[in-house]
Design an enzyme around this catalytic site. Structure first.
Site, PDB file in Angstrom:
ATOM      1  N   SER A 297      37.111  49.686  34.635  1.00  0.00           N
ATOM      2  CA  SER A 297      36.706  50.115  33.070  1.00  0.00           C
ATOM      3  C   SER A 297      36.368  49.196  31.531  1.00  0.00           C
ATOM      4  CB  SER A 297      37.199  51.417  32.198  1.00  0.00           C
ATOM      5  OG  SER A 297      38.522  50.455  32.072  1.00  0.00           O
ATOM      6  N   ASP A 308      27.413  38.629  34.606  1.00  0.00           N
ATOM      7  CA  ASP A 308      25.997  38.078  34.745  1.00  0.00           C
ATOM      8  C   ASP A 308      25.029  37.192  33.220  1.00  0.00           C
ATOM      9  OD1 ASP A 308      25.758  39.781  35.753  1.00  0.00           O
ATOM     10  OD2 ASP A 308      26.031  41.965  34.878  1.00  0.00           O
ATOM     11  N   LYS A 322      34.932  51.806  37.936  1.00  0.00           N
ATOM     12  CA  LYS A 322      35.244  53.005  36.603  1.00  0.00           C
ATOM     13  C   LYS A 322      34.265  52.807  35.392  1.00  0.00           C
ATOM     14  CE  LYS A 322      38.221  56.214  33.261  1.00  0.00           C
ATOM     15  NZ  LYS A 322      37.589  55.432  32.160  1.00  0.00           N
TER      16      LYS A 322
END
Length: 389
Positions: A297, A308, A322
């Site tokens: 998470s 990214d 998750k």
């Protein structure tokens, strides 16, 4: 009679307004009376109350009110088809809040609710769980000989917890040793959420255990101290970190990312909340992030944002996967409920639900992972020094 049940029903039907990652506190004070007095809800609740009164009056063995209410609550949450939906009584709710504030007690593990059951995602060093050989990835299938598949997580946790010095026997499955039972002696667990040190090659190392309140400030402070002490780069260790609060995840990512998207949260009705870096980042610092299957998470948000944005390199194993948000709502009648209210997406636009974040360098084994991270960090430092990075 129905006060507690109505409070739960309101929390399930009316979603809270502030999203977080693994857990969120309901931000609005819902009004049970508003729901009871609106539309079809009144008739349906009257129908439910009639059933409760009938069972109390006519069943062969009169059930306790709490038993009936607990059953009704479980039915409401079960109808959501949400594997993360849970009701917490007052004691369990206090324990959950203590965990999010950084407290921890028990046998020394962090567990995660999954559709397959309760999974151990972190085993802390120096704890009864580590000494007993519990493994990350194992499922808890029984406690003291009682199968736990049909029980909510708070009940299972209550059975695992206990007074310091007492014993508990866990049935485990899914690890390298197959199905087995392990008996542990409970102890008080005191764990710092952030630890830092200089590695042998002079690089800085920061380990995060959980995204609890205030942890981002601590990470920034520790990283700054390491840099001031001469560390040429940072290894950020998120292995075994099960997540926590969204605000802390955004703030931790912002320690290293100057600008741009961090995460997007999509709620029911396609309502979207976008979170971006907050500025004042330690942007030029070479960075490697360690992850594994226990990184979940909030950890995945930070790792995904760093990858990214090409801000650093990820080393280790694919993360837990998750990608949903659970809201925690405190009930006026006592306790609280937790249920899924949103999904989140990393800057690439991808959801990591049941997929995880794939590291740039896939490495198994804790020692090999750290060795690889140090090597990759040295290469980043060298590239920065000669102007190629």
């Amino acid at each position: 009679m129905l006060a507690r049940l109505v409070a739960v029903l309101c929390a399930v039907v009316l979603l809270a307004g502030v999203a977080t990652v693994s857990y969120d506190y309901g931000a609005r004070n819902h009004n049970p009376a508003a729901l009871v007095g609106s539309g079809d809800a009144t008739g349906k609740l009257d129908f439910l109350e009639e059933i409760l009164h009938t069972l109390r009056a006519d069943s062969v063995e009169a059930p306790k009110d709490d038993t009936l209410i607990d059953g009704a609550v479980e039915g409401l949450l079960g109808a959501l088809d949400d594997p993360y939906a849970r009701y917490y009584d007052e004691d369990a709710f206090d324990d959950l809040n203590a965990m999010l504030e950084g407290g921890f007690s028990g046998i020394g593990v962090v567990i995660e609710e999954t559709p397959k059951g309760l999974v151990i995602v972190t085993v802390f060093e120096g704890t009864p769980a580590r000494r007993a050989g519990l493994q990350e990835g194992e499922r808890i299938v029984s406690v003291d000989g009682t199968p736990v598949a049909k029980y909510p997580t708070d009940v299972i946790v209550d059975r695992i917890k206990g007074e310091e010095g007492t014993e508990v026997t866990l049935g485990l499955a899914g690890g390298s040793e197959g199905r087995r039972e392990v008996t542990l002696t409970r102890a008080r667990i005191e764990l710092p959420n952030v630890e830092s040190r200089r590695l042998a090659d002079g690089s800085g190392y920061v380990q995060m255990r959980q995204f609890t309140k205030g942890v981002a400030d601590k990470v920034r402070s520790e990283v700054t101290l390491l840099l001031d002490d001469g560390a040429p780069g940072i290894v950020l260790d998120l292995r075994g970190n099960p997540g926590g609060l969204l605000g802390e995840a955004v703030d931790v990512a912002s320690v290293f990312i100057e600008d741009g998207p961090i995460v997007e949260v999509r709620e029911r009705g396609e309502t979207t909340r976008s979170y971006t870096a907050k500025g004042d980042a330690l942007e030029g610092v070479p960075l490697v992030v360690l992850v594994n299957k226990g990184s979940a998470s909030a950890s995945e948000i930070v790792a995904g944002a760093i990858q990214d944005s090409q801000r650093g390199l990820l080393v280790g194993q694919r993360t837990f996967g998750k990608g949903t948000v659970q809201t925690i709502h405190r009930l006026d009648a006592g306790g609280g409920v937790k249920y899924t209210t949103a999904k989140y997406f990393i800057p690439s636009g991808d959801s990591i639900e049941e997929v995880g974040v794939e590291p740039d360098r896939v490495v198994s084994g804790a020692r090999k992972q750290l060795a690889t991270a140090r090597r990759e960090l040295r290469e980043l430092i060298a590239a920065r020094s000669d102007g190629t990075g």
